[in-house]
Design a protein around this motif. Structure first.
Motif, PDB file in Angstrom:
ATOM      1  N   UNK A   1       0.843  -1.211   0.000  1.00 44.63           N
ATOM      2  CA  UNK A   1       0.000   0.000   0.000  1.00 44.63           C
ATOM      3  C   UNK A   1       0.872   1.253   0.000  1.00 44.63           C
ATOM      4  N   UNK A   2       1.841   1.250   0.925  1.00 45.25           N
ATOM      5  CA  UNK A   2       2.712   2.435   1.018  1.00 45.25           C
ATOM      6  C   UNK A   2       3.396   2.690  -0.311  1.00 45.25           C
ATOM      7  N   UNK A   3       3.914   1.610  -0.899  1.00 44.58           N
ATOM      8  CA  UNK A   3       4.632   1.771  -2.162  1.00 44.58           C
ATOM      9  C   UNK A   3       3.711   2.298  -3.255  1.00 44.58           C
ATOM     10  N   UNK A   4       2.473   1.755  -3.272  1.00 41.16           N
ATOM     11  CA  UNK A   4       1.516   2.229  -4.274  1.00 41.16           C
ATOM     12  C   UNK A   4       1.299   3.731  -4.099  1.00 41.16           C
ATOM     13  N   UNK A   5       1.087   4.137  -2.848  1.00 44.02           N
ATOM     14  CA  UNK A   5       0.879   5.568  -2.589  1.00 44.02           C
ATOM     15  C   UNK A   5       2.068   6.378  -3.083  1.00 44.02           C
ATOM     16  N   UNK A  53       4.501  10.080  -6.884  1.00 42.66           N
ATOM     17  CA  UNK A  53       5.661  10.531  -7.659  1.00 42.66           C
ATOM     18  C   UNK A  53       5.329  10.530  -9.143  1.00 42.66           C
ATOM     19  N   UNK A  54       4.626   9.446  -9.546  1.00 39.14           N
ATOM     20  CA  UNK A  54       4.261   9.383 -10.960  1.00 39.14           C
ATOM     21  C   UNK A  54       3.319  10.500 -11.352  1.00 39.14           C
ATOM     22  N   UNK A  55       2.297  10.704 -10.548  1.00 37.63           N
ATOM     23  CA  UNK A  55       1.323  11.752 -10.866  1.00 37.63           C
ATOM     24  C   UNK A  55       1.997  13.118 -10.971  1.00 37.63           C
ATOM     25  N   UNK A  56       3.038  13.295 -10.158  1.00 42.64           N
ATOM     26  CA  UNK A  56       3.698  14.598 -10.160  1.00 42.64           C
ATOM     27  C   UNK A  56       4.639  14.742 -11.341  1.00 42.64           C
ATOM     28  N   UNK A  57       5.119  13.673 -11.897  1.00 42.92           N
ATOM     29  CA  UNK A  57       6.197  13.811 -12.867  1.00 42.92           C
ATOM     30  C   UNK A  57       5.852  13.323 -14.269  1.00 42.92           C
ATOM     31  N   UNK A 111      -2.702   9.324 -10.140  1.00 46.27           N
ATOM     32  CA  UNK A 111      -3.253   9.977  -8.955  1.00 46.27           C
ATOM     33  C   UNK A 111      -4.338   9.104  -8.335  1.00 46.27           C
ATOM     34  N   UNK A 112      -5.169   8.535  -9.217  1.00 43.90           N
ATOM     35  CA  UNK A 112      -6.209   7.641  -8.722  1.00 43.90           C
ATOM     36  C   UNK A 112      -5.596   6.444  -7.987  1.00 43.90           C
ATOM     37  N   UNK A 113      -4.515   5.924  -8.545  1.00 45.67           N
ATOM     38  CA  UNK A 113      -3.827   4.792  -7.901  1.00 45.67           C
ATOM     39  C   UNK A 113      -3.363   5.200  -6.510  1.00 45.67           C
ATOM     40  N   UNK A 114      -2.741   6.372  -6.448  1.00 48.39           N
ATOM     41  CA  UNK A 114      -2.211   6.846  -5.177  1.00 48.39           C
ATOM     42  C   UNK A 114      -3.337   7.023  -4.163  1.00 48.39           C
ATOM     43  N   UNK A 115      -4.457   7.595  -4.625  1.00 46.02           N
ATOM     44  CA  UNK A 115      -5.565   7.840  -3.709  1.00 46.02           C
ATOM     45  C   UNK A 115      -6.151   6.528  -3.201  1.00 46.02           C
ATOM     46  N   UNK A 126       2.214  -1.796  10.249  1.00 49.03           N
ATOM     47  CA  UNK A 126       0.989  -0.990  10.163  1.00 49.03           C
ATOM     48  C   UNK A 126       0.617  -0.342  11.490  1.00 49.03           C
ATOM     49  N   UNK A 127       1.216  -0.813  12.597  1.00 47.62           N
ATOM     50  CA  UNK A 127       0.875  -0.188  13.874  1.00 47.62           C
ATOM     51  C   UNK A 127       1.823   0.935  14.241  1.00 47.62           C
ATOM     52  N   UNK A 128       2.882   1.070  13.458  1.00 44.26           N
ATOM     53  CA  UNK A 128       3.818   2.166  13.757  1.00 44.26           C
ATOM     54  C   UNK A 128       3.541   3.367  12.866  1.00 44.26           C
ATOM     55  N   UNK A 129       4.080   4.476  13.280  1.00 45.82           N
ATOM     56  CA  UNK A 129       3.839   5.713  12.518  1.00 45.82           C
ATOM     57  C   UNK A 129       4.653   5.796  11.242  1.00 45.82           C
ATOM     58  N   UNK A 130       5.812   5.167  11.259  1.00 39.90           N
ATOM     59  CA  UNK A 130       6.802   5.431  10.233  1.00 39.90           C
ATOM     60  C   UNK A 130       6.271   5.281   8.818  1.00 39.90           C
ATOM     61  N   UNK A 131       5.627   4.149   8.578  1.00 43.83           N
ATOM     62  CA  UNK A 131       5.139   3.902   7.224  1.00 43.83           C
ATOM     63  C   UNK A 131       4.197   4.998   6.753  1.00 43.83           C
ATOM     64  N   UNK A 132       3.233   5.350   7.599  1.00 45.81           N
ATOM     65  CA  UNK A 132       2.273   6.395   7.209  1.00 45.81           C
ATOM     66  C   UNK A 132       2.977   7.735   6.957  1.00 45.81           C
ATOM     67  N   UNK A 133       3.924   8.007   7.863  1.00 46.15           N
ATOM     68  CA  UNK A 133       4.597   9.301   7.732  1.00 46.15           C
ATOM     69  C   UNK A 133       5.392   9.375   6.445  1.00 46.15           C
ATOM     70  N   UNK A 134       6.085   8.256   6.133  1.00 49.37           N
ATOM     71  CA  UNK A 134       6.860   8.257   4.887  1.00 49.37           C
ATOM     72  C   UNK A 134       5.915   8.455   3.699  1.00 49.37           C
ATOM     73  N   UNK A 135       4.834   7.691   3.701  1.00 47.56           N
ATOM     74  CA  UNK A 135       3.893   7.817   2.590  1.00 47.56           C
ATOM     75  C   UNK A 135       3.351   9.249   2.492  1.00 47.56           C
TER      76      UNK A 135
END
Lengths: 184, 108, 666
Positions: free
Chosen positions: A15-19, A24-28, A39-43, B6-15
């Motif tokens: 999920x994080x990576x997708x975001x 990054x993709x939407x911006x560039x 952007x839709x993917x990120x959202x 998922x229970x830590x802040x780090x991942x969310x903050x990085x994203x």
């Protein structure tokens, strides 16, 4: 969820990576249409993260309003652009440089805030309470909050939406002008 | 490991940080108005994500105030999108394009 | 209606008439309305005058408080406007309104066919209103306001034919002008220039007048007067409220204004140039309104005039009287003769006023003002009739023999000429006797230099008889010199001839001396002393002798087919040249004041104002520099505000970050 398996952890990071990748993709990406899709993917990724944060309602809202509403609006807006593919006009170099500078500064701020937040949390006040469904939990639900202590901001948000709608119509509608005037 | 899960802040903050930085970059460096709009949406999402993450991890159990703020962000984003679209339409009507480098003149 | 209210009505009728006629484009209708209104006004003025003169009192009419400054207990004062009618003002008001009526009737004929004719009635009515505002004012401030309006009225009337070119460019003028008119600067002789000249010269006098008012104001306030500029306040000041020197200064200030308005040396050149207006306008300017204002005001402010100030008045009057009379003797333009004769007669009035109240000077001067208004107005109307009859010709060298073609005009003007020359039994004799008697009584009482004005006035009076008979003889006697000029001449139309006939009786002494009403009105119940009676006796003989001598000389010199006049001119070449050149006063003023001082000042101001355009050492440069600087700043700003949204967002983002850092970094 400490006992969550590798699968769950993997899913979270996906999920994080997708975001991240989507943003990054939407911006560039040069192609505007692709950018909107990214952007839709990120959202959507953000909606997934909301689920991990026990915010199922917000995740739904994110999907329905954002991905389903706002994104479609933006997609429509791409029709206005003469150069959707971005193949003709590139952003001037100095503009990109300015953007990088602003982004760097923003990154600095974000890092700084994150560090601050992490330090506070690691000092160990509270972690998430497990096994409690936030929506049906002991605290007040979102609905109660919105109609209770957040009532005034809630009403303001309603007014904002109304004004935005009226404003949008007023901006778009062609008003009858005096015969001699040039139509914009 | 907790911090990175998922229970830590780090991942969310990085994203969220990446969302925000990418948003700033898009808002500044895109020469197309839609690009700018995308940037703004990204930034708004970063903010909403931060709200929710802090509310979940940092605050007391069962507190949904962070989420509520997130809902407001979504509302604001929706309103902004509508107005931005209307503006784009007006700009398009007068300049027949929404390229911000081309529509710099303050003509009618 | 009481006299108090009536006086206000008299004052306001001409204003209403002016407002009414200003909108009417039809000339005859406008003249008719104006004449009817002014006639009604005359009737009311006569009612007021009969009441006031009959009772011999002064009436204070309604007073409108205009300005109240401070509390009375703390030395505050008030200024306002109101009417004040004493015998002096009442008679003057009658003369102003009556002459305005007659001139309007005459003018309806005179200007018939002129495209601008419809403008005349409202300008004349406004002029009459302005003069009445001076005459009926109850304080110096209102008098000053009226005074300025009089200036405006004369400005309008002098420039009536504002589109006429300068005389040097005017073919018609060049064709018709008098052969001997050499002293006039023709390049600057156009209605628009003449009106400016009149206005500017009056400004010079008004500066002094304002100064005088200021001195009176300050002195009266120091004396604790509540209404510092009222006539009673002036009397209080003169009765010992303030120092003699201050009083003299104030009086000279007022007299300075009178010098300009009444065309006295050295501010007289505007009056001959004012002939550029219609002759009917001249007839009212020279008789009842403009030039009369100066004499009237000096009489009104008599209380201020100390012995020193009166001496100045007398001397200025005497010098002007002789100077203008000498110039009038050699003029060839028939209106120029009359113009200089007006200046000369005004000088005579000031000689009378300068003799001082003890010698009956005020009564004499004012009486001459009144009688002069009658016959001078008539003279100008006759001149207008002649000019109209002879298709614009004004040259005494070409016109002649008009008595057969224009009998009414000839008789009316002869009566007026007799009056102005001081023939026995005419109005002029009555008032001129008075002036000479007052001057004589004053000179006898004071001795020494006080004889100066008397001598000047006597010589001036002698010359008056000469040039006026020269004028009449050249116009009406003998045969036509250049027949083309007067071939189709005839008396004016019936309405205009009636005006001449109505005015003719007032050149006789009887209407003025009947029952001694005028003398009683002007000098009150004061019984003239034995010295004055003696002086009057002598003056009558002097005046009669002057008239007889002058007339004889005129007949000898200027009778038809007499070459003596030309011979005398050749013999006295230097004097003749000086007179013809107007004693170089016009040229000197033009050279020194208009060109030298005026242009020098203008150049300095232009330098300060315009500079050389580039540097900011001048006003213009400063403003330009300011503009350039602002443009430069704006240009710099516009680099930032280039309309690039990205830049705006970047700046906003950076600024927000900076703020955040400032907040977050403890």
């Amino acid at each position: 969820m400490i006992a969550a398996g590798v699968f769950e952890l993997g899913l979270f990071w996906t999920c994080c990576l997708v975001v991240i990748a989507g943003a990054l993709g939407a911006a560039t990406v040069r192609n505007l249409f692709h950018a909107v899709l990214l952007l839709g993917l990120s959202l959507t990724g953000v909606a997934g993260l909301y689920l991990y944060l026990d915010a199922a309602y917000l995740a739904c809202v994110q999907i329905v309003v954002y991905v389903g509403g706002v994104l479609v609006l933006i997609l429509f807006a791409t029709l206005f652009s003469a150069d959707v593919m971005g193949s003709v006009q590139r952003a001037p170099r100095w503009l990109v440089a300015t953007g990088l500078l602003a982004a760097a500064i923003a990154a600095g701020v974000a890092t700084r805030i994150a560090q601050d937040a992490l330090r506070t949390v690691s000092r160990g006040t509270a972690g998430p309470a497990h096994g409690v469904d936030a929506i049906g939990g002991p605290g007040p639900g979102i609905g109660e909050l919105l109609l209770g202590p957040w009532l005034v901001p809630f009403l303001c948000a309603g007014v904002l939406l109304t004004v935005a709608l009226i404003g949008a119509v007023a901006t778009v509608k062609r008003f009858r002008r005096s015969p001699g005037a040039r139509h914009g | 490991m907790v911090e990175l899960g998922p229970d830590g802040l780090t991942g969310y903050l990085v994203a969220a940080a990446v969302l925000f930085v990418a948003g700033v970059f898009a808002a500044v460096a895109r020469r197309n108005a839609i690009g700018v709009l995308i940037g703004i949406e990204l930034m708004l999402n970063a903010a909403a994500l931060q709200f929710t993450a802090y509310g979940r991890i940092h605050a007391a159990t069962g507190d949904v105030q962070g989420q509520t703020a997130g809902v407001f962000v979504v509302v604001v984003a929706a309103a902004e999108a509508v107005v931005a679209l209307a503006l784009l339409f007006a700009v398009y009507r007068s300049a027949h394009d929404i390229d911000l480098e081309k529509t710099r003149e303050l003509h009618s | 209606m009481s006299v108090e209210v009536l006086s206000v009505v008299v004052l306001l009728i001409p204003l209403a008439a002016a407002a009414l006629t200003a909108r009417i484009r039809h000339s005859d209708l406008a003249h008719a309305i104006g004449a009817v209104a002014m006639a009604a006004c005359t009737v009311l003025a006569v009612v007021v005058a009969i009441d006031v003169v009959g009772r011999g009192v002064a009436v204070q009419g309604p007073h409108l408080r205009w300005l109240e400054l401070g509390a009375f207990e703390l030395g505050g004062f008030e200024l306002g406007a109101g009417t004040f009618v004493d015998p002096l003002g009442a008679v003057m008001a009658v003369i102003v309104t009556a002459l305005a009526t007659l001139v309007l009737v005459f003018d309806a004929w005179y200007l018939r066919g002129d495209p601008l004719a419809a403008r005349f009635p409202w300008q004349l009515c406004g002029f009459a209103f302005a003069m009445l505002a001076v005459v009926l004012a109850d304080n110096l401030l209102m008098a000053f306001v009226g005074w300025e309006l009089v200036g405006l009225g004369s400005y309008l009337l002098i420039g009536f034919w504002f589109h006429k070119p300068a005389a040097s460019d005017d073919a018609e003028y060049q064709r018709n002008k008098g052969a001997g008119a050499r002293g006039v600067i023709e390049a600057s002789l156009s209605p628009s220039f003449a009106q400016q000249k009149a206005f500017v010269m009056n400004r010079v006098g008004d500066a002094g007048f304002l100064l005088g008012i200021g001195i009176v104001l300050v002195a009266a306030l120091a004396n604790g007067q509540r209404d510092p500029l009222s006539w009673s306040s002036l009397a209080t000041l003169a009765a010992g409220g303030t120092s003699e020197a201050l009083l003299t200064l104030a009086a000279l200030g007022v007299f300075c204004g009178a010098i300009a308005k009444s065309a006295q040396f050295p501010l007289h050149p505007w009056l001959p140039d004012a002939m550029q207006g219609p002759t009917t306008a001249s007839s009212i300017i020279h008789a009842a309104t403009m030039v009369a204002a100066g004499v009237f005001l000096v009489a009104r402010c008599e209380a201020l005039f100390t012995t020193t100030a009166l001496d100045v008045v007398g001397w200025i009057g005497g010098i002007t009287c002789l100077l203008a009379a000498a110039i009038a003797c050699v003029q060839w333009d028939l209106k120029a003769v009359l113009a200089y004769s007006t200046i000369s007669q005004l000088g005579l009035m000031f000689v009378g006023l300068g003799a001082g109240p003890e010698a009956g000077g005020r009564a004499a001067g004012i009486a001459h003002l009144f009688t002069h208004a009658g016959f001078k107005c008539l003279l100008f109307l006759c001149a207008g009739a002649v000019i109209h009859a002879c298709a614009g010709h004004q040259d005494l060298a070409r016109l002649g023999g008009l008595r057969k073609r224009m009998p009414i005009t000839a008789i009316a003007s002869l009566l007026a000429v007799l009056a102005i020359s001081g023939a026995p039994l005419t109005s002029g004799a009555f008032s001129k006797d008075g002036v000479l008697a007052a001057a004589l009584a004053h000179a006898t009482a004071s001795g020494g230099l006080a004889y100066g004005p008397l001598v000047l006035a006597v010589i001036g009076s002698l010359l008056t008889a000469i040039y006026m008979f020269r004028w009449w003889l050249r116009l009406f006697a003998g045969d036509a010199r250049v027949p083309d000029c007067s071939a189709h001449a005839h008396d004016p139309a019936r309405s205009a001839s009636v005006v001449l006939l109505v005015m003719a009786p007032f050149t006789l002494g009887l209407p003025w001396t009947f029952g001694g009403w005028l003398e009683t009105a002007l000098s009150g119940t004061r019984v003239p002393g034995a010295a004055l009676a003696e002086a009057h006796h002598t003056a009558t003989w002097i005046a009669t002798a002057l008239f007889v001598t002058g007339t004889l000389v005129a007949f000898v010199l200027f009778a038809p087919r007499s070459g003596l006049g030309a011979l005398l001119a050749r013999r006295l070449r230097a004097v003749h040249a000086a007179c013809s050149e107007l004693f170089w006063i016009d040229r000197i003023q033009d050279r020194v004041v208009a060109r030298g001082l005026g242009r020098g000042l203008a150049r300095i101001i232009a330098r300060l104002d315009l500079g050389d355009g580039a540097r900011i050492t001048s006003l213009d440069g400063l403003i330009d520099g300011l503009g350039r600087g602002l443009t430069r700043i704006g240009g710099a700003g516009s680099l930032v505000h280039a309309g690039r949204l990205g830049v705006y967002v970047a700046v906003a983002a950076i600024a927000v970050t900076a703020v955040l850092f400032a907040v977050l970094a403890p």
